[in-house]
Design a protein around this motif. Structure first.
Motif, PDB file in Angstrom:
ATOM      1  N   ALA A 171     -45.648  31.074   4.596  1.00 17.03           N
ATOM      2  CA  ALA A 171     -45.588  32.435   4.069  1.00 17.03           C
ATOM      3  C   ALA A 171     -45.403  33.454   5.182  1.00 17.03           C
ATOM      4  N   ARG A 172     -46.057  33.239   6.314  1.00 14.43           N
ATOM      5  CA  ARG A 172     -45.920  34.162   7.449  1.00 14.43           C
ATOM      6  C   ARG A 172     -44.491  34.152   7.990  1.00 14.43           C
ATOM      7  N   VAL A 173     -43.899  32.952   8.111  1.00 14.81           N
ATOM      8  CA  VAL A 173     -42.517  32.855   8.604  1.00 14.81           C
ATOM      9  C   VAL A 173     -41.551  33.515   7.629  1.00 14.81           C
ATOM     10  N   LEU A 174     -41.718  33.253   6.328  1.00 17.75           N
ATOM     11  CA  LEU A 174     -40.825  33.829   5.329  1.00 17.75           C
ATOM     12  C   LEU A 174     -40.967  35.349   5.252  1.00 17.75           C
ATOM     13  N   ARG A 175     -42.178  35.862   5.450  1.00 17.56           N
ATOM     14  CA  ARG A 175     -42.377  37.316   5.420  1.00 17.56           C
ATOM     15  C   ARG A 175     -41.596  37.984   6.538  1.00 17.56           C
ATOM     16  N   GLY A 176     -41.686  37.438   7.747  1.00 19.82           N
ATOM     17  CA  GLY A 176     -40.970  38.033   8.857  1.00 19.82           C
ATOM     18  C   GLY A 176     -39.468  38.031   8.644  1.00 19.82           C
ATOM     19  N   PHE A 177     -38.933  36.933   8.115  1.00 15.53           N
ATOM     20  CA  PHE A 177     -37.487  36.863   7.897  1.00 15.53           C
ATOM     21  C   PHE A 177     -37.062  37.780   6.756  1.00 15.53           C
ATOM     22  N   THR A 178     -37.897  37.899   5.720  1.00 15.79           N
ATOM     23  CA  THR A 178     -37.579  38.788   4.605  1.00 15.79           C
ATOM     24  C   THR A 178     -37.558  40.241   5.039  1.00 15.79           C
ATOM     25  N   LEU A 179     -38.484  40.622   5.890  1.00 14.56           N
ATOM     26  CA  LEU A 179     -38.486  41.994   6.411  1.00 14.56           C
ATOM     27  C   LEU A 179     -37.202  42.282   7.177  1.00 14.56           C
ATOM     28  N   SER A 180     -36.683  41.277   7.883  1.00 12.37           N
ATOM     29  CA  SER A 180     -35.436  41.465   8.609  1.00 12.37           C
ATOM     30  C   SER A 180     -34.252  41.594   7.664  1.00 12.37           C
ATOM     31  N   VAL A 181     -34.206  40.747   6.632  1.00 13.25           N
ATOM     32  CA  VAL A 181     -33.081  40.789   5.689  1.00 13.25           C
ATOM     33  C   VAL A 181     -33.133  42.048   4.832  1.00 13.25           C
ATOM     34  N   ARG A 182     -34.334  42.518   4.502  1.00 17.32           N
ATOM     35  CA  ARG A 182     -34.486  43.680   3.618  1.00 17.32           C
ATOM     36  C   ARG A 182     -33.860  44.939   4.201  1.00 17.32           C
ATOM     37  N   SER A 183     -33.796  45.019   5.522  1.00 17.26           N
ATOM     38  CA  SER A 183     -33.278  46.219   6.167  1.00 17.26           C
ATOM     39  C   SER A 183     -31.797  46.130   6.506  1.00 17.26           C
ATOM     40  N   ARG A 184     -31.110  45.097   6.056  1.00 21.02           N
ATOM     41  CA  ARG A 184     -29.691  44.971   6.367  1.00 21.02           C
ATOM     42  C   ARG A 184     -28.853  45.885   5.479  1.00 21.02           C
ATOM     43  N   ASP A 185     -27.627  46.119   5.917  1.00 24.83           N
ATOM     44  CA  ASP A 185     -26.786  47.133   5.273  1.00 24.83           C
ATOM     45  C   ASP A 185     -26.468  46.782   3.831  1.00 24.83           C
ATOM     46  N   TYR A 186     -26.141  45.521   3.547  1.00 26.52           N
ATOM     47  CA  TYR A 186     -25.733  45.183   2.185  1.00 26.52           C
ATOM     48  C   TYR A 186     -26.888  45.290   1.198  1.00 26.52           C
ATOM     49  N   VAL A 187     -28.120  45.078   1.676  1.00 26.13           N
ATOM     50  CA  VAL A 187     -29.277  45.264   0.793  1.00 26.13           C
ATOM     51  C   VAL A 187     -29.492  46.749   0.527  1.00 26.13           C
ATOM     52  N   LEU A 188     -29.377  47.565   1.556  1.00 29.56           N
ATOM     53  CA  LEU A 188     -29.499  49.014   1.365  1.00 29.56           C
ATOM     54  C   LEU A 188     -28.398  49.544   0.460  1.00 29.56           C
TER      55      LEU A 188
END
Length: 320
Positions: A171-188
């Protein structure tokens, strides 16, 4: 002068652009991945088919500690039980524990890691706090304490106990990667366009997490099988069921090592080692897919080894 669509496609094909190349949907097959999948596939097939073709593993006979042969592929135990039949049922039992722990770990780590990081706010803080608490709790002592207070333990209970103590790291590893993906341009861009939050999570974020999720599940299966073997070897495993760990436990109690009955304790130990090695090879291959830099380093090391072998061969030919 305007260029037609057909002309553009033809020009792209001549230049070797991505338009003319089919998009790769599956990871590249490497020797490491192929060996891992092959060994794991054989063990899984044996666990699924073996119990259907062997006899009862609990049948007692008056031919104790008989070596391989004489009608028994892997000999018999101290009480005349067929070791090959026990190995078939034990393989299925260990695989069930590994699959259950992997599935529960996937669900819990995805919920507390991915969903919490995507939602953010107080939910992320609460999920992160719970994950940190589970991380600092020693896993093996907790499993031993829980198992020791339950007299009759089934395979499902052992799997649930192992899953409870193994999801926090993923869960800790997935949280860190999700925070990184959440801020990418296509998600925004998807958020600005008015896409629903559940669709952004399922379509924009989760596909990027699939290799990482697969790696975490493989690691959870390895942990589950090794953890169950350790618990069973200590006498805290599933009761009334056959697993690789219970086979080692019964072999230890039957003094198989002292009596030289290698056919009793060697097969389950070898099965654990082979299956763990196969899953490790698969996990290493997934890591190379996730991290292109690691793949480049691996290729560079292979090139160095190849160059070293060529130099040694050339030096040997010159010396001759």
């Amino acid at each position: 002068m305007a260029i037609t669509t057909e002309g553009a496609a033809q020009a792209a094909a001549e230049e070797g652009s991505p338009v003319s190349r089919p998009r790769r949907r599956l990871p590249p097959m490497t020797v490491k991945l192929g060996v891992g999948l092959g060994i794991a596939g054989l063990i899984v097939a044996f666990g699924l088919i073996g119990p259907l073709v062997v006899g009862s593993p609990s049948t007692v006979r008056d031919i104790g500690l008989t070596g391989p042969g004489h009608g028994f592929v892997l000999g018999t135990t101290q009480t005349g039980q067929d070791v090959f039949a026990q190995l078939a049922y034990a393989t299925r039992g260990s695989l069930v524990i590994g699959v259950v722990v992997g599935a529960i770990t996937l669900l819990l780590s995805s919920f507390f890691g991915v969903v919490g990081a995507f939602v953010g706010g107080w939910a992320d803080e609460a999920f992160s706090l719970l994950t940190n608490i589970m991380l600092v709790i020693p896993g093996l002592p907790l499993v031993i304490v829980i198992s020791s207070y339950v007299p009759n333990k089934s395979i499902w209970l052992v799997a649930a106990v192992l899953a409870i103590t193994s999801w926090a790291g993923s869960a800790r590893v997935l949280r860190g990667f999700t925070l990184s993906v959440r801020s990418r341009d296509y998600v925004l861009a998807a958020r600005i366009s008015g896409e629903k939050r559940w669709r952004i999570l399922l379509v924009e974020i989760l596909p990027n997490l699939i290799p990482l999720l697969a790696s975490q599940v493989v690691f959870a299966v390895i942990f589950a099988i090794l953890g169950e073997a350790g618990l069973s070897f200590l006498g805290l495993g599933a009761t009334g069921s056959f697993t690789w760990g219970t086979m080692l436990f019964y072999a230890q109690n039957g003094l198989a090592l002292r009596l030289g009955a290698w056919w009793w304790f060697a097969p389950p130990g070898l099965a654990i080692a082979l299956f763990g090695a196969a899953l490790s090879l698969i996990n290493f291959s997934i890591d190379e897919i996730i991290n292109p830099k690691l793949r480049s380093q691996t290729r560079a090391e292979r090139a160095k080894w190849s160059m070293s072998r060529d130099r040694e061969k050339a030096a040997t030919e010159v010396g001759a």
